[in-house]
Design a protein around this motif. Structure first.
Motif, PDB file in Angstrom:
ATOM      1  N   ARG A  12       7.109  -3.481  -4.703  1.00 37.01           N
ATOM      2  CA  ARG A  12       7.209  -4.878  -4.797  1.00 37.01           C
ATOM      3  C   ARG A  12       6.961  -5.374  -6.126  1.00 37.01           C
ATOM      4  N   HIS A  13       5.121  -5.018  -5.891  1.00 34.99           N
ATOM      5  CA  HIS A  13       4.106  -5.361  -7.015  1.00 34.99           C
ATOM      6  C   HIS A  13       3.288  -4.310  -6.924  1.00 34.99           C
TER       7      HIS A  13
ATOM      8  N   VAL B 192       6.446  -2.766   0.276  1.00 34.10           N
ATOM      9  CA  VAL B 192       7.615  -3.473  -0.594  1.00 34.10           C
ATOM     10  C   VAL B 192       8.028  -4.566  -0.299  1.00 34.10           C
ATOM     11  N   THR B 193       7.177  -5.574   0.337  1.00 31.51           N
ATOM     12  CA  THR B 193       7.341  -7.140   0.932  1.00 31.51           C
ATOM     13  C   THR B 193       5.890  -7.569   0.238  1.00 31.51           C
ATOM     14  N   GLN B 194       4.731  -6.688   0.333  1.00 31.12           N
ATOM     15  CA  GLN B 194       3.999  -7.480   0.037  1.00 31.12           C
ATOM     16  C   GLN B 194       3.155  -8.450   1.547  1.00 31.12           C
TER      17      GLN B 194
ATOM     18  N   VAL C 203      10.216  -3.579   7.946  1.00 31.42           N
ATOM     19  CA  VAL C 203      10.798  -4.262   6.691  1.00 31.42           C
ATOM     20  C   VAL C 203      12.282  -4.692   6.540  1.00 31.42           C
TER      21      VAL C 203
ATOM     22  N   THR D 140      11.077  -8.423   7.577  1.00 27.74           N
ATOM     23  CA  THR D 140      10.817  -9.542   6.489  1.00 27.74           C
ATOM     24  C   THR D 140      11.690  -9.698   5.311  1.00 27.74           C
ATOM     25  N   LEU D 141      11.966  -8.119   4.783  1.00 25.87           N
ATOM     26  CA  LEU D 141      13.096  -8.516   3.584  1.00 25.87           C
ATOM     27  C   LEU D 141      13.854  -9.715   3.825  1.00 25.87           C
TER      28      LEU D 141
ATOM     29  N   ILE E  32       8.337 -15.730   0.696  1.00 24.89           N
ATOM     30  CA  ILE E  32       7.212 -14.597   0.001  1.00 24.89           C
ATOM     31  C   ILE E  32       7.557 -15.351  -1.167  1.00 24.89           C
TER      32      ILE E  32
ATOM     33  N   GLN F 134       3.724 -16.689  -3.235  1.00 26.55           N
ATOM     34  CA  GLN F 134       3.183 -16.643  -4.277  1.00 26.55           C
ATOM     35  C   GLN F 134       3.261 -17.406  -5.644  1.00 26.55           C
TER      36      GLN F 134
END
Ligand code: SF4
Lengths: 471, 202
Positions: A54-55, A155-157, B175, B178-179, B185, B189
């Motif tokens: 992701r980052h 993948v998700t930070q 994963v 969370t996606l 998210i 940020q």
């Protein structure tokens, strides 16, 4: 309304993305470090699962574990094709900054992170490596995670975590001559046990920490995991700000000023509650050395190997007997004077310039004893260059040490560099587990000064006596 | 990931304190060994006297324990390194649950990634379980009811974080879960870039 908060609470709370219920939180990850074993594996898992990073700009990589530290190889060892090259290729493909061996900036991830200003106070940092807690020395919330969690972070930070309990270790008093950060933390692990920090985030506090360099704080935080704690931290202060200012990836200009103002607020508030408190008067701490196969098997250099019959229960007694059989030492035997064949000064615990300086003070004008093989492995290219600029490499070489290339090296033997079976090594690293430095190897953990003292005498030596009058 | 609901199986006691991940899977097996074949090297330093020669004294080499699906361990089980190979090695020999007074924290989290259930119980309960363990003696772990029934004993309650329990019961992947929160998210940020711009390099 929040009451007084600990350093850890403040940093944790600032990173909560979502409450998942039942005590689990989704927390934001600010920095991700990747190495040539778990990092490479995680990159492959991520690719197999069809995900993207992701980052990539928040990830940094270096092949610290498997590179050769032998100057004759230029760093190219037996795992070059299987680990080093694939890490470089996969990070390049993902757009991740990779530091190759030989390049300024390359080093053991836990040395290079703070050195490059990648690690920042109040930031969350993860790596597939248990000694990631080292970065807490600059006030980061840093911890080791497994490869699957690393995939999740890339993948998700974020990471799914349960908030740990809080433990504070307060070191007060004045540190005696020839006693170091390493001795302080080994002393705590010996007293409290290798499981005493399970489930906790540790804050190290007190006057002896406040007056300590960033390097020393990192050494202390590094061993947090050896008492069971994934996280160890020191509140950032002017010492940290002075250390970080101007580093490659540290904020610059107005952003630096804003960051410092923010970081100043991260100290634990007066009256904040900890689940557990441990107090140590460092004036009582002597140079430490391990005798067995767990970091909790540690005694002062003038101490004796413990008697299993005096252990609190049968399981402890059994563990002590097993460890003594492996170590080839008898109950009641003084540790001082035990003959050694190897000395390793290096690892993310003790491979910074300050560590090399401490060893060099002992080595200056002395020679490595006959029959001892002694290695100095700086933690990074920058450390190596800084040490060479001070002439420390000459002191090591003149004494008969091998001055080698940066990397994990003999700390874990992942690169094939091993202590032979049955031989004894005084090592500045952090684990004396069975076979840690190679199958059958016997490891005695100690400070750089103690390791240097053992190198010149060929046996476990009290550096205070060796250096009597030179303090 | 496989679902975990109920597990009935033999439990092997390994009661030493501070069993570390270097014992569970040596570092040299982390390179070039596929996750699916790591079971061959689980507890390698204890399980073998030399390459391929079993140590008959090691519990998992003994009749009645070879098929164990549960480990009963001493405090601070799997302390040390973060290597997930430790979980994969246990998975490879069919271990589905580990019961101990405490765990190495990184290992504890790693377990859930492979659907292995780590259970923390009081030291005296763990000791009692170890004493009840034997070749062929079956324990039943019921994740739905949050209870373990030892051989010839009464069910004992245990706790698992509700979030983890739900994920295990449904076999959900972290994963993937969370996606689904990508928006949260991104919102975090966006706000964080204002509060702590230095974290996000331009
Ligand atoms: S120096 Fe040793 S402890 Fe540190 S990261 Fe490398 S192998 Fe791990």
């Amino acid at each position: 309304m929040t009451g007084p908060q600990t350093l850890f609470d403040k940093v944790w709370d600032a990173h909560v993305v979502a409450d998942l219920g039942g005590g689990m939180n989704l927390i934001h990850v600010d920095r991700i470090l990747l190495h040539d074993l778990s990092g490479l594996r995680a990159l492959r898992m991520l690719k197999d699962q069809g995900h993207a990073v992701r980052h990539p700009e928040l990830c940094f990589a270096a092949p610290d574990h498997t590179v050769s530290s032998d100057p004759a190889t230029g760093g190219v060892g037996g795992f070059h094709e299987t680990c080093v090259v694939p890490l470089a290729e996969m990070t390049a493909a993902a757009g991740i900054r990779h530091y190759a061996m030989g390049e300024r900036g390359f080093g053991i991830l836990h040395v290079m992170g703070p050195e490059l200003g990648v690690t920042l106070p109040g930031a969350t940092l993860v790596c597939g490596d248990s000694h990631t807690c080292t970065h807490g020395g600059v006030g980061a919330f840093a911890m080791g995670i497994g490869s699957s969690e690393l995939v999740h972070a890339m993948v998700t930070q974020t990471l799914m975590q349960r908030k740990p309990k809080r433990l504070r270790v307060t070191f007060d008093g004045a540190l005696p001559d020839w006693v170091s950060a390493k001795d302080m933390i080994l002393h705590v692990i010996g007293r409290e046990g290798a499981a005493s920090g399970d489930g906790h985030a540790v804050e190290y506090a007190g006057q002896a920490i406040r007056s300590m360099s960033v390097e020393g704080r990192m050494t202390i935080c590094n061993l947090s995991i050896e008492m069971g704690a994934k996280i160890g931290m020191v509140a950032p202060d002017d010492t940290v700000f002075a250390y970080l200012e101007g580093r490659d990836h540290a904020p610059k200009g107005a952003q630096w000023d804003a960051a410092v103002a923010h970081w100043r607020g991260l100290a634990t508030d007066a009256g904040a509650a900890f689940d557990t408190e441990v107090d140590v008067d460092v004036a009582d701490v002597k140079p430490q050395i391990t005798w067995g196969t767990s970091p909790e098997h540690v005694i002062a250099v003038d101490g004796r190997v413990p008697d299993p019959d005096a252990a609190p229960d049968a399981e402890h007694a059994h563990a002590l007997r097993e460890a003594q059989a492996y170590a080839g030492l008898a109950p009641g035997e003084p540790i001082e004077g035990v003959g050694i064949q190897w000395v390793f000064i290096g690892s993310c615990t003790n491979s910074r310039v300050e560590d090399l300086r401490a060893a060099a003070r002992v080595l200056d004008g002395r020679k490595v004893a006959e029959g001892v093989r002694a290695w100095a492995v700086p933690g990074s290219e920058q450390t190596k260059a800084d040490a060479e600029a001070e002439g420390l490499d000459r002191v090591f070489k003149d004494a008969g040490f091998e001055w080698r290339l940066p990397g994990c090296s003999l700390c874990v033997g992942a690169n094939g560099e091993n202590v032979p079976a049955g031989e004894r090594c005084v090592s500045t690293s952090n684990r004396n587990f069975v076979g840690r430095q190679g199958p059958g190897s016997r490891t005695h953990l100690a400070s750089p000064a103690m390791a240097a003292a053992a190198a010149v005498t060929g046996r476990v030596t009290d550096v205070r006596k060796l250096m009597d009058g030179e303090a | 990931m496989e679902k975990f609901t109920t597990l009935t199986g033999v439990a092997a006691p390994l009661m030493e304190a501070n069993i570390n991940t270097d014992i569970i899977i040596p570092i040299k097996r982390l390179v070039g060994t596929d996750r699916s074949t790591m079971g061959a090297y689980a507890f390698e330093p204890w399980r073998y006297r030399s390459e391929g020669v079993e140590n008959p004294d090691f519990v998992l080499n003994q009749d009645g324990y070879r098929d164990a699906t549960i480990l009963i361990a001493g405090p601070n089980f799997a302390c040390g390194s973060s290597r997930e190979g430790a979980v994969w090695a246990l998975d490879g020999i069919g271990i589905k649950a580990v019961i101990a007074p405490s765990f190495g924290g990184i290992f504890f989290n790693n377990c859930f990634q492979s659907g292995i259930l780590p259970i923390v119980l009081a030291p005296d309960v763990v000791d009692d379980f170890a004493a009840r363990a034997g070749p062929g003696a079956a324990f039943t772990i019921d994740l739905e009811a949050l209870a373990i029934t030892p051989p010839n004993g009464q069910p004992v309650a245990f706790e698992v974080e509700p979030f983890r329990r739900a994920a295990l019961l449904a076999g959900l992947d972290d994963v993937g879960m969370t996606l689904k929160r990508a928006d949260e998210i991104a919102a975090f940020q966006d706000a964080d870039r204002v509060d702590r711009p230095w974290i996000y390099p331009a």
